[in-house]
Every structure is written in structure tokens, then in C-alpha cells.
Design a protein around this motif. Structure first.
Motif, PDB file in Angstrom:
ATOM      1  N   UNK A 150       0.802  -1.186   0.068  1.00  0.00           N
ATOM      2  CA  UNK A 150       0.140  -0.191   0.025  1.00  0.00           C
ATOM      3  C   UNK A 150       0.838   1.261  -0.006  1.00  0.00           C
ATOM      4  N   UNK A 151       2.040   1.158   0.770  1.00  0.00           N
ATOM      5  CA  UNK A 151       2.769   2.226   0.772  1.00  0.00           C
ATOM      6  C   UNK A 151       3.448   2.574  -0.435  1.00  0.00           C
ATOM      7  N   UNK A 152       3.832   1.516  -1.539  1.00  0.00           N
ATOM      8  CA  UNK A 152       4.417   1.669  -2.617  1.00  0.00           C
ATOM      9  C   UNK A 152       3.750   2.262  -3.615  1.00  0.00           C
ATOM     10  N   UNK A 153       2.308   1.670  -3.560  1.00  0.00           N
ATOM     11  CA  UNK A 153       1.310   2.106  -4.796  1.00  0.00           C
ATOM     12  C   UNK A 153       1.377   3.554  -5.371  1.00  0.00           C
ATOM     13  N   UNK A 154       1.478   4.441  -4.462  1.00  0.00           N
ATOM     14  CA  UNK A 154       1.491   5.760  -5.304  1.00  0.00           C
ATOM     15  C   UNK A 154       2.711   6.322  -5.515  1.00  0.00           C
ATOM     16  N   UNK A 155       3.766   5.564  -5.225  1.00  0.00           N
ATOM     17  CA  UNK A 155       5.162   6.389  -5.531  1.00  0.00           C
ATOM     18  C   UNK A 155       5.568   5.946  -7.041  1.00  0.00           C
ATOM     19  N   UNK A 156       6.403   6.997  -7.440  1.00  0.00           N
ATOM     20  CA  UNK A 156       6.875   6.964  -8.608  1.00  0.00           C
ATOM     21  C   UNK A 156       8.002   5.777  -8.922  1.00  0.00           C
ATOM     22  N   UNK A 157       8.148   5.229 -10.033  1.00  0.00           N
ATOM     23  CA  UNK A 157       9.209   3.962 -10.148  1.00  0.00           C
ATOM     24  C   UNK A 157      10.723   4.470  -9.672  1.00  0.00           C
ATOM     25  N   UNK A 158      10.804   5.844  -9.932  1.00  0.00           N
ATOM     26  CA  UNK A 158      12.108   6.153  -9.937  1.00  0.00           C
ATOM     27  C   UNK A 158      12.599   6.253  -8.262  1.00  0.00           C
ATOM     28  N   UNK A 159      11.339   6.725  -7.572  1.00  0.00           N
ATOM     29  CA  UNK A 159      11.554   6.935  -6.140  1.00  0.00           C
ATOM     30  C   UNK A 159      11.455   5.415  -5.473  1.00  0.00           C
ATOM     31  N   UNK A 160      11.050   4.433  -6.098  1.00  0.00           N
ATOM     32  CA  UNK A 160      11.052   3.041  -5.592  1.00  0.00           C
ATOM     33  C   UNK A 160      12.588   2.754  -5.874  1.00  0.00           C
ATOM     34  N   UNK A 161      13.107   2.832  -6.714  1.00  0.00           N
ATOM     35  CA  UNK A 161      14.284   2.223  -7.115  1.00  0.00           C
ATOM     36  C   UNK A 161      15.408   3.344  -6.325  1.00  0.00           C
ATOM     37  N   UNK A 162      15.146   4.446  -5.702  1.00  0.00           N
ATOM     38  CA  UNK A 162      16.081   4.941  -4.974  1.00  0.00           C
ATOM     39  C   UNK A 162      15.937   4.208  -3.623  1.00  0.00           C
ATOM     40  N   UNK A 163      14.635   3.857  -3.061  1.00  0.00           N
ATOM     41  CA  UNK A 163      14.639   3.210  -1.773  1.00  0.00           C
ATOM     42  C   UNK A 163      15.250   1.838  -1.939  1.00  0.00           C
ATOM     43  N   UNK A 164      15.106   1.081  -2.984  1.00  0.00           N
ATOM     44  CA  UNK A 164      15.592  -0.351  -3.193  1.00  0.00           C
ATOM     45  C   UNK A 164      17.069  -0.375  -3.241  1.00  0.00           C
ATOM     46  N   UNK A 165      17.723   0.905  -3.309  1.00  0.00           N
ATOM     47  CA  UNK A 165      19.123   0.810  -3.618  1.00  0.00           C
ATOM     48  C   UNK A 165      19.810   0.564  -1.982  1.00  0.00           C
ATOM     49  N   UNK A 166      19.012   0.865  -1.111  1.00  0.00           N
ATOM     50  CA  UNK A 166      19.492   0.683   0.387  1.00  0.00           C
ATOM     51  C   UNK A 166      19.238  -0.882   0.798  1.00  0.00           C
ATOM     52  N   UNK A 167      18.675  -1.576   0.089  1.00  0.00           N
ATOM     53  CA  UNK A 167      18.001  -2.792   0.664  1.00  0.00           C
ATOM     54  C   UNK A 167      19.009  -3.906   0.308  1.00  0.00           C
ATOM     55  N   UNK A 168      19.120  -5.133   0.812  1.00  0.00           N
ATOM     56  CA  UNK A 168      19.773  -6.133   0.383  1.00  0.00           C
ATOM     57  C   UNK A 168      19.186  -6.839  -0.758  1.00  0.00           C
ATOM     58  N   UNK A 169      19.861  -7.661  -1.492  1.00  0.00           N
ATOM     59  CA  UNK A 169      19.693  -8.441  -2.595  1.00  0.00           C
ATOM     60  C   UNK A 169      18.269  -9.290  -2.441  1.00  0.00           C
ATOM     61  N   UNK A 170      17.997  -9.870  -1.178  1.00  0.00           N
ATOM     62  CA  UNK A 170      16.931 -10.681  -0.855  1.00  0.00           C
ATOM     63  C   UNK A 170      15.653  -9.885  -0.445  1.00  0.00           C
TER      64      UNK A 170
END
Lengths: 436, 436
Positions: free
Chosen positions: A11-31
Motif C-alpha cells: 500500500x505504501x509503494x502504490x502511489x510512489x513513482x518508479x524512480x523513487x522506489x528504485x532509490x529506496x531499493x538501493x539501500x536494501x539487500x538483494x533478498x
């Protein structure tokens, strides 16, 4: 963020722009990233995938099953992005993914695009575009566009072709709207259109689009058939990447690094040019060693070693960076190599003379030793002259030889200038003090 | 080209693109250029004027009568270009030109735009855009667009506003075409639209448009009213200019120069940083002078002066350029200053250790003198450590102080590093040889 509360996360990610989600993902581990991906629906997941940095993407895709890559990502992508991603996969995986793509037309487009060299117009264009036949009317066009437009994110221009798919011109949506429905397209379109060929080099495409402020440019093959189009975002990316590459070259960094990279990546990126610097320093020590008796007799000679080295380096970098930048910005053949070298010689002659006089004045009044004063001034003049001459010549030569001229701005030339500078300085110094 | 054969000349230029004509004009004298201009019709003449370099344009316009500038150029321009050109004029001429503009609406737009700061969204936006009311139907829209579209070169997006002119969202031409004529706009438009305010800084506008691949972005005022739009070509220009500025900074060149510039302009652009280099060299000579007795006793110490200086310089530039580039590309606040310095310390510790060991091995086997070997290795280690530390710290500090961090990559820091490096080297050397 990762408490397995999937519903909430989704639900949190639904309204986000793909470019913003990609930025957040950058901080996560691969799993973690993998589980986030599986939450996103196909359209969004593929948009996010395009936005994440290339290295991460490659690592990530190579652990996914091929049918998932095909069904979850590729099917939702434009052909140019899909081709980029498929090209990055390992050979085995690439074949499997291509086989898994259900839409055979799309698979065919991707295979077509993979044929072109990566740094040509063919390699960066997308197959998705809106094209109409010159013999149609506005009404037929509108109907056809509504069919084609589903696959195309943004239309920008409508391309007009003849029966053999050869590009005849462009038509703006504006014109289409403002004319009556039974007007024939052949009376409306603009035939004077900038275009490039599939084998046009990426640099040239960027130059043309930048020069004429084009939001998209059509790509044709050797017999004029419309093959694809390139949009402005590719040009922005290209301009930025080129600038970054030149900048890293001049600052002595190898490869594409950012402060967020891992420490060992940063060490590796710095290592090569520092090694060149070290070897240059050792050669400098050998040069100085061969003048050992001069230095021990006239210690003052050693005092101006840093000055000579610094001025040689600075002048050399200035000269080569002016040339590199003018090559990069597409100012070419405005002046011939010979003419440019001649002007550079004039400029460096004047500059060298000014600084030779300045250091003469300083040394004459402060140091007092006339032999030292003359040695420093004369060798500074010679060193600045040849350093700026080489600084201009070498990038021009590299460019002729189809080698990236920016290489000349790296520490290699600076180091060479340092060593030659020492030779000249002590050669001149020896002459003056031997006269005594 | 200039044989007063005006008819022929005019015919030759007719089919050329304004950007190409501007390129040709660059090679003409100011009088020749003036006569060429007077041959072009208004629309084309104004397009060419926008394409020529700023300096030439200013020189050229300041010799023309104000009513000619207004009637021949300004009237055919979009408001953003017109405002740029008017802003460049001398104050008297500016007032006169504004008074001469016949279209009072356009004059008003220009005056409005001149109010905004040059490096904000307001300063680069154009007033020309297509906007529709959310309560209209598709049919009303199409009619209204055909009226507004005359003034707008390319539509890109249609902006939807409420009765108070507040921006509600965007509507693509595609959607407009594909829907029936009595659909209400409020059911069609996309409310989730990226926008900037008139006071948003230019860098930020470029970042947003680049990140989300936008071809145009609307600009609103503090209460949400639509004031203008910025198009992708401004972003490409901005990205390119920023990159060029940073590049010239790191290569020690002041101001915007190209190899085609006049010799004295090239000399002037190089002078400041070379002067810094000269002063640094003189200070280096003073430092070495204070160690005169050490050098005359242990001549070998002098041999490694270039090595220490080169490594200090290279490491410093590498560190600061990584920071500068990451600031420029908008990676900010991902890591705090403290964390970044800590990592830089780790990286430079490892790098310095590697090179200290390498030079130790070389000197141990080749030079043989253990005191010299230890002096060089230990001081190289210290010098590389502090040079990369300062190289990271100083651009971060400058950025905090709202000074361009790229200043840190110029010869100033390199020169400072050189001098400090000599101090450390001879300090360490003195220690070792005094032990004996």
C-alpha cells in the motif's frame, strides 16, 4: 521497513513513482529487494527495474528464473529498455529469456535491436512509435493512432511513411487536431525532418538532437525505411555520462564510482593512476639522481623543483582540457590541427614569457644568485612552452587515432611533463653553473 | 560569401535551419552579420538570434536601434527567450525596447519574467503553454487549443486548471484524441503531476525533470496558480553547462573558453590558476630553503620531492572530484558528512599503506639507504592520508557554506597539498637523519 508486513508495504509503494522506489531499493539487500519486487505489479516492477543502477540490475536478474524475467519484466517494457536488459544477461540466460517471451512480435523487436552496435542510433532507439501512411486521411489516421498509441508511452511526433515504409516526414498532433477529418495527410505533413541512420554514432545523434532541440528523432535504414525513434531522455543521459567520464578521466579515477560505493571499489578505482604517479615519481628520482653532484654543489637548485613540476603540470592540463572539451562539445574541424597548434604556441609563448619574467623578478630581488635566477626563468619558459604544446598535440593525435582524447588529461601526461620538466630544468641549470 | 549579391544569399539561406545559419554567422564580422540579419524575415531572424553565443549577441544588439530589436526580433520570440535577451541589454536600451513592443500582452509577460531570479524556475520558464479548464468538455478543449496553439511551438502536455487558474493536473493529447467530444475534462486528466514553484532552484528543476524523464514541467506560484512551463531543452543545456563549469574548474581554467576564442582571452582564462601555481612554487622553495642544510647533507632526500608532491596532488584531486561529482549529480544526504569522512579515511588508509609498502620495497632493494627508505615511506603514508582527507573535507565544507564545491578541485588545493607535503616529508626526514 522489512517486517514482512507485505500488505502494508504494498500500500505504501502504490502511489510512489518508479524512480523513487528504485532509490529506496538501493539501500536494501538483494533478498529484500527481491521480495519487494514480487510485491509490485508487472508494469511498475519493470519501470523500477529500468531505474536501478546497471550493476545492481545485472546481479539481481542473474539469480531470477528466466520465465519470471520474461513474464514479469520484459513483457511490460518498451523494446529499447527490454533489449538493454536482455543484452546484459549471461548468454545462456539470454537465450532462455528470449524463448520465454510470449509476445513473438516483441521478441522479434528485441532480437532486431540486439543486432545493432551498442553505441549507434540502432542500439539506443526504440521500436515503439506512431507512424501513418501519407495517403491516409486525418480520420483514418486518428483511428490508426488510437490503435498504435496503446504501445507508445508518449507520442511526441507522428511519422509519415510511404507504402514501402520509407520515412517521408513528420506530422504534429497539433496539426492533426486542427484540420478537418477528410484532409489527406500528404497535404499536412512537414517533409523537412531531421533524421539519423541506424549506424549513426550515439555522439552524433546527441549533437543533432541538442542542436535542433528535438524531443525525438526518427531512425532510418540505408534505404530510408523507418526503423525506430530515439527520445530526448536518452540524450540527457548520454550528455551526463560523457561529462562524468571526462571528469573522472581528468581527476585520475578509473571506472564509474560514487562515494556510496564500497571501500574496495573506491580503492580499485584510484589505484591505476596512483601507480602511474608512483612510477613517475621513481623516474623523477632517477633523473634527479643523475644530477646528484649538481644538487650537492648548488643546493638552491633543488628548491625550485616543485615550482617547475607544478607549472608544467598545470599548463599541460589546461591545454589538453580545452582541446578535450571542444572535441566533446562537437566543435570540430572549425580550425585545422595545424592552425590550432600555431595559436596554442602563441598563447603559451605569451603565458610562458609572463611567468618567466615574474619568477625572474622574484628571484632577482629575493634570491640574488644570478645564475640560479636565470636557470629557473629560462627553464620555466621552456617547460611551460613544451608542456602546453604537448597538452594540445596529444589529445588531437589521440582523437585522430580514434582513441578517447580525454586520456591525455589523466595523470599520464602530467607525470610525463613532470619528468621532462626536471630534465630541462637541470639541463639548463647545469649549463649555467658550468659556465662559472 | 559576402559579395553583396543579396538575392542569391537570401535564397541560399531560405532552406537552412536557424542553428545552421547561426554557425555560419559565427565566422562573419559584426557588419557582415548585421547585413545578413536584415535579409532574414522576422521569424527566422529571431530564431537565429537565440542560437548565437551570448557574448556575440550582446555586442550585436547593443548597436541596433531599439525599435528594430522590438519589431524584428522580440515580437517573434517565446517569452522566455525574449526575457533572456532583454535582460542582457544595457539598462537604457532595455527600457526603450520594452516601450517599443507593440503587443502589450507580450511586453507584460516579459516584464513578469524579468522579476524572477535568473537561476530559479521562474527565471527559465516560458509563459507560452496550453491550458484548459477542468469543467470543459473535450469539444470545447479542442476549440480552445486551436486558439492557444498558435503561440506555442510544441504542446507536449495540456495543463488543466480550475476557475482560479490553479493547476489541477495534465492531459495528454493522446487522451484528448481518443475520447468522445462530450466527455468532461475532469474525468480524463491525470491529477498526479510533477511540478515546481517559481522559486525552485534551477539545479533542482533539472534533477526532477531528468529523474522522471519529463519533456516539460509546469511552474506554479505559492498558491498553486499555473505561471509557466519549462521544457527539456533547458535541462539539456543546464546539464551541459554545469558539467563544463566543473570541468574547467578542475582543469584550472577561469571562465568559459573555447579553442576558437581569441588568444588574449585564452591567456586571461589561464592566468589566475597559473599564478596560484607560481606562488605555491615560491612557497615550496621557501620551505625547501629552510631545510637547506639537510638537503646539502643528504642530497638523496631531494630526489623524492617530485614523488611526494605528485602523490599528494593526485590523491587530493581524486578525493575531491568524487565528492564534487556526487554533489553535482544530486546524491546528497544519503550519507552524513561524518560517515563519509570516516569511509574516506578507511579508503585512504588502505591506499596510503599500499603505496607506502610499494615505495618501501623499491627503495629497500634499489636505494639501500634504510633511513631514506623509511623517511620516504612514512612521509608518503602521512601525506596521502591527509591529502585525501582534506580532499574530501574541503568540498563538503564549501558546499555547506553555499560556495561552489568544485573550487576545491582547482589548483588551489593541489598547491596547498604540495606545500604541506614538503613540510611533512622534510620533517620526517630530519627526524630520521638526526637519529643517526
Amino acid at each position: 521497513i522489512e517486517e514482512n508486513n507485505t500488505q502494508e508495504l504494498k500500500a505504501t509503494m502504490e502511489p510512489l513513482h518508479p524512480a523513487d522506489i528504485a532509490e529506496v531499493m538501493d539501500d536494501l539487500t538483494i533478498d529484500e529487494a527481491k521480495s519487494v519486487y514480487l510485491l509490485l505489479d508487472g508494469e511498475k516492477a519493470s519501470d523500477v527495474l529500468i531505474e536501478i543502477p546497471e550493476n545492481d540490475r545485472r546481479r539481481f536478474l542473474n539469480v531470477l528464473p528466466p520465465e519470471l524475467i520474461a513474464s514479469k519484466f520484459i513483457e511490460y517494457m518498451d523494446s529499447d529498455d527490454a533489449a538493454d536488459i536482455v543484452a546484459d544477461l549471461d548468454e545462456d540466460l539470454k537465450q532462455e529469456v528470449l524463448r520465454e517471451i510470449e509476445d513473438t512480435e516483441q521478441a522479434g523487436d528485441i532480437v532486431d535491436l540486439l543486432e545493432y552496435e551498442e553505441d549507434t542510433a540502432g542500439g539506443i532507439m526504440a521500436k515503439e512509435l506512431v507512424s501513418v501512411n501519407e495517403n491516409w486521411t486525418v480520420a483514418t489516421c486518428l483511428k490508426e493512432i488510437s490503435k498504435q498509441a496503446e504501445e507508445v508511452d508518449e507520442i511526441y511526433y507522428i511519422y509519415v511513411t510511404d507504402d514501402q515504409q520509407r520515412l517521408k516526414g513528420v506530422l504534429s498532433l497539433k496539426k492533426l487536431i486542427l484540420n478537418s477529418t477528410n484532409t489527406k495527410i500528404s497535404n499536412l505533413y512537414e517533409p523537412d525532418v531531421k533524421m539519423v541512420r541506424t549506424n549513426t554514432r550515439q555522439e552524433e545523434v546527441a549533437e543533432i538532437m541538442d542542436k535542433y532541440d528535438l524531443v525525438a528523432i526518427p531512425v532510418i535504414d540505408d534505404i530510408g525505411r523507418l526503423k525506430g525513434r530515439i527520445t530526448f531522455d536518452d540524450v540527457i543521459d548520454f550528455v551526463r555520462e560523457e561529462a562524468e567520464r571526462d571528469y573522472q578521466m581528468i581527476s585520475g579515477i578509473t571506472g564509474d564510482v560514487e562515494p556510496d560505493d564500497k571501500p574496495w571499489e573506491l580503492i580499485r578505482a584510484r589505484f591505476p593512476w596512483l601507480l602511474v604517479g608512483l612510477l613517475g615519481g621513481i623516474m623523477g628520482a632517477l633523473v634527479l639522481g643523475s644530477y646528484e653532484s649538481e644538487i650537492s654543489h648548488v643546493t638552491e637548485l633543488a628548491f625550485f623543483i616543485p615550482l617547475i613540476a607544478a607549472m608544467a603540470g598545470n599548463v599541460g592540463v589546461q591545454s589538453s582540457s580545452i582541446v578535450v572539451q571542444s572535441i566533446a562539445s562537437g566543435v570540430k574541424d572549425v580550425e585545422t590541427t595545424g592552425k590550432r597548434l600555431l595559436k596554442e604556441l602563441m598563447v603559451s609563448f605569451a603565458t610562458a614569457a609572463i611567468f618567466a619574467i615574474l619568477i625572474f623578478i622574484y628571484n632577482y630581488f629575493v634570491q640574488g644568485n644570478i645564475n640560479l635566477t636565470l636557470s629557473v626563468s629560462i627553464s620555466l619558459f621552456i617547460v611551460m612552452l613544451y608542456a602546453s604544446f604537448f597538452g594540445t598535440l596529444i589529445p588531437l593525435l589521440l582523437n585522430r587515432l580514434k582513441i578517447d582524447p580525454a586520456l591525455a588529461t589523466g595523470p599520464f601526461i602530467t607525470t610525463m611533463n613532470d619528468i621532462l620538466g626536471l630534465f630541462i630544468y637541470f639541463g639548463v641549470g647545469k649549463m649555467f653553473f658550468d659556465f662559472l
